[in-house]
Design an enzyme around this catalytic site. Sequence first.
Site, short mmCIF file in Angstrom:
data_model
loop_
_atom_site.label_atom_id
_atom_site.label_comp_id
_atom_site.label_asym_id
_atom_site.label_seq_id
_atom_site.Cartn_x
_atom_site.Cartn_y
_atom_site.Cartn_z
N ASP A 78 0.81 -1.21 0.00
CA ASP A 78 0.00 0.00 0.00
C ASP A 78 0.85 1.26 0.00
O ASP A 78 2.05 1.24 0.27
CB ASP A 78 -0.95 0.01 1.20
CG ASP A 78 -0.21 -0.04 2.54
OD1 ASP A 78 0.83 -0.72 2.61
OD2 ASP A 78 -0.69 0.56 3.51
N GLU A 145 0.34 -1.83 5.36
CA GLU A 145 1.36 -1.44 6.33
C GLU A 145 1.12 -0.03 6.85
O GLU A 145 1.25 0.24 8.05
CB GLU A 145 2.75 -1.53 5.68
CG GLU A 145 3.91 -1.29 6.63
CD GLU A 145 4.39 0.16 6.66
OE1 GLU A 145 5.27 0.46 7.49
OE2 GLU A 145 3.87 0.98 5.87
#
Length: 486
Positions: A78, A145
């Site tokens: 991400d 994350e």
Amino acid sequence: MSELSQLSPKTLWNIFAKICAIPHPSYHEEELATHIMEWAAKQGIPAERDQVGNILLRKPATPGMEKRKPVVLQAHLDMVPQKNNGTVHDFTKDPIRPYIDNGWVKARGTTLGADNGIGMASALAVLGDDSVEHGPLEVLLTMTEEAGMDGAFGLQPNWLQGEILINTDSETEGEIYMGCAGGVDFITTQPLQREALQAGFTTLTLTLKGLKGGHSGADIHLGLGNANKLMARFLCVHGEEFGVRLLDLNGGTLRNAIPREAIAHLAVPTEKLAGFKTAVAAFLNTVTFALAAVEKNIEFVVEATANDGKALTKESQGRFLGLLNATPNGVLRMSDDVKGVVETSLNVGVVTMNENEAQIICLVRSLIDSGKDYVVSMLTSLGELAGAKTTPKGGYPGWKPDPTSPIMAQVREVYQGLFNKTPNIMVIHAGLECGLFKKPYPDMDMVSIGPTITGPHSPDEQVHIGSVELYWQLLTTLLKAIPERA
């Protein structure tokens, strides 16, 4: 995309361009994950996903290197979605638009996603480039994350086969990271009471904008302006003086990004309106002077707006603004053990308000658990004094430095051999997933490296092109130099 294809190493940059073309903010990584799984199938690379969505790809050793220690290259899927005021961009639908500017790759009006897209691209480039020599290799790409380390929390034992993990989420070329801070989210929820406004008020929108923002770990020591804290400071100082009634206040978008903008909807007695606007201009001059070394474009804008909502009662307004103003922010303590590195900090990242309650969301970071615990205790006490509910959430451990780490020593040796200079061995105040990986894989030897990225978690994010080539040389040379198993 064609512009990036001119850069070297070509395979890495082409993969990064494709990553930019596929929306992948936190909690919206599935399209990119599907693309990677399809890419792996076309390459003949075995790939699988676990119960939380993490991707694991495996590639056999280069012939003759089968006895080398198996290595895991790790990145997260991400990116942080932040955009400039006025930039029209839907991070769940629109591609990132990278461009080259004087030796750097930047994005048009948004975060670039070089954090951690360059690391992800480098790991996939190793898989896709048969000229890179390596032992048994795995690539681990983790989910979400940036918004809570969900993938790292969900990583199960006995899935990875590697003995060495190379995290690619560091952001300074020439530095080798062997430890990082732990963190915890802290949410303060305050009930609100409202009442109808009497006649004689003018409703306004007060917008504080133009701040740089940045990474709440890597940039917290820079003294950047925090829009939430500056807005609270102004309203606490001048709210009672001008009889201001607060209708709404929202600021920041992510708990791990230093907030760049805060917006308050206010009602001001009409006869005090001119004086209020003068106070706004004076406050802008004050903070512009105070932050002149780090903030160049601060704006504090008053606009007349129609608003028929109810205002906070004076008691409720005082409690909320007092709480926000009193909440600490920034660096709380520097490390005694690692000179020049922040030990403990917090970021007042997000403030939201609805009809019945307001929330203040902070991210607390510390290299030591006691530092993190102390800040949680302090915020809990503040919340109790203000009559608010407090909730620590999503705590994650730091990555304890291991000065005897064999892979750290080898990275240092390879770097010195390649570039004829000694890299800095560092501990980073930002959070890396390595600390969480240590729970299911306590014996895994870990290190973190990466190219130079500045302005992560803000629209100023950029990656230095030359540093990417140096990082690639280091990574590929290191993989070739990994020793055999004992």
